[in-house]
Design a protein around this motif. Sequence first.
Motif, PDB file in Angstrom:
ATOM      1  N   MET A 148       0.827  -1.201   0.000  1.00 13.03           N
ATOM      2  CA  MET A 148       0.000   0.000   0.000  1.00 13.03           C
ATOM      3  C   MET A 148       0.866   1.258   0.000  1.00 13.03           C
ATOM      4  O   MET A 148       1.908   1.314   0.667  1.00 13.03           O
ATOM      5  CB  MET A 148      -0.917  -0.002   1.222  1.00 13.03           C
ATOM      6  N   VAL A 149       0.410   2.256  -0.739  1.00 18.15           N
ATOM      7  CA  VAL A 149       1.116   3.540  -0.841  1.00 18.15           C
ATOM      8  C   VAL A 149       0.179   4.645  -0.380  1.00 18.15           C
ATOM      9  O   VAL A 149      -1.022   4.630  -0.686  1.00 18.15           O
ATOM     10  CB  VAL A 149       1.583   3.793  -2.285  1.00 18.15           C
ATOM     11  N   LEU A 150       0.717   5.608   0.351  1.00 17.87           N
ATOM     12  CA  LEU A 150      -0.095   6.716   0.847  1.00 17.87           C
ATOM     13  C   LEU A 150      -0.559   7.604  -0.300  1.00 17.87           C
ATOM     14  O   LEU A 150       0.245   8.043  -1.127  1.00 17.87           O
ATOM     15  CB  LEU A 150       0.716   7.550   1.841  1.00 17.87           C
ATOM     16  N   ASP A 151      -1.842   7.872  -0.347  1.00 15.75           N
ATOM     17  CA  ASP A 151      -2.411   8.812  -1.307  1.00 15.75           C
ATOM     18  C   ASP A 151      -1.955  10.222  -0.924  1.00 15.75           C
ATOM     19  O   ASP A 151      -2.211  10.668   0.198  1.00 15.75           O
ATOM     20  CB  ASP A 151      -3.936   8.720  -1.262  1.00 15.75           C
ATOM     21  N   LEU A 170       3.834   0.823   2.820  1.00 19.32           N
ATOM     22  CA  LEU A 170       3.908  -0.240   3.812  1.00 19.32           C
ATOM     23  C   LEU A 170       3.324  -1.520   3.233  1.00 19.32           C
ATOM     24  O   LEU A 170       2.629  -1.501   2.218  1.00 19.32           O
ATOM     25  CB  LEU A 170       3.162   0.164   5.093  1.00 19.32           C
ATOM     26  N   SER A 171       3.619  -2.627   3.900  1.00 17.80           N
ATOM     27  CA  SER A 171       3.008  -3.916   3.573  1.00 17.80           C
ATOM     28  C   SER A 171       2.128  -4.309   4.745  1.00 17.80           C
ATOM     29  O   SER A 171       2.622  -4.453   5.873  1.00 17.80           O
ATOM     30  CB  SER A 171       4.073  -4.986   3.324  1.00 17.80           C
ATOM     31  N   ARG A 216      -3.971   0.292  -1.951  1.00 14.63           N
ATOM     32  CA  ARG A 216      -3.250  -0.898  -2.429  1.00 14.63           C
ATOM     33  C   ARG A 216      -2.805  -0.715  -3.873  1.00 14.63           C
ATOM     34  O   ARG A 216      -3.586  -0.317  -4.730  1.00 14.63           O
ATOM     35  CB  ARG A 216      -4.139  -2.132  -2.318  1.00 14.63           C
ATOM     36  N   VAL A 217      -1.523  -1.026  -4.138  1.00 14.83           N
ATOM     37  CA  VAL A 217      -0.991  -0.914  -5.492  1.00 14.83           C
ATOM     38  C   VAL A 217      -0.479  -2.247  -6.016  1.00 14.83           C
ATOM     39  O   VAL A 217      -0.308  -2.408  -7.218  1.00 14.83           O
ATOM     40  CB  VAL A 217       0.132   0.139  -5.575  1.00 14.83           C
TER      41      VAL A 217
END
Length: 272
Positions: free
Chosen positions: A105-108, A243-244, A261-262
């Motif tokens: 996951m990456v912060l928007d 983060l994972s 989630r990416v």
Amino acid sequence: MTDHMIESTLSELERYYDTVPRVGGARAEDFGALTLFVQEGAGWPYYARPALGGPGATPADVQRVLERQRELKVPEAFEWVAETSPSLRAAVEAAGLHVHEHPLMVLDPSAEALPPHPEVRLLGADDPLLTAAVTVPALAFAAPGTSVGEAGPAELAAAMAEPSAEEGRARVSGKLAAGTGVMAAAVRDGVVLCSGMYNPVGDVVEIVGVGTLPSARRQGMALGVTAALVAEALAHGARTVFLSAGDEDVARVYARIGFRRVATALIAEPQA
């Protein structure tokens, strides 16, 4: 995020993954399609992962790395991103390893910051609560998930008496002192109930090891710790924060503070 943005972000994360063990004191051993990172001296044990820009790994490549890991007596572990190295899963499963999936996951960048949690603060290298903060995630990950569990302050005190707790404190203290890590903790009545860290490489930051003492779950502490780490990272110029998550339930918690989630992070290790 568009497909192009996701592809660009995953390329950025691959560079991060290739760099962070090197700055963490590991040497890199070249196995063609794979790179094995081996910790030099005291520190976190590392793993093998796809070589940056390398070809897809074969079962024979995986077997060569496994033999080297056994020779060195280091963990038989591989980490990679499913979407970036799609053929590696079959290769490691053919070698008899078990694969765990974790939402990546990456912060928007447009996510609104949460108000600071009143019980969360950053810890310095000499903080007297550092040993507890390093120990809490181990208890949390021993009982995975988001449900309230049994381990509480008494179990934390017992775990802190183990020699490994002091070793962990020394490692983390060194990272905090060197500026290669930042730690936050939720503290109530002098007891650490949740903690986590971030590791920066340039303007990319990975949040790691966020764990809540099982008896203190469902009180928003992991969100508070993560939000504090995000705020600190952004204040120091981070452009990408990722983060994972442990599983899909945990991923839904992180989504509440703007993580999206990416991809899927994969970890392979021997069957328990």
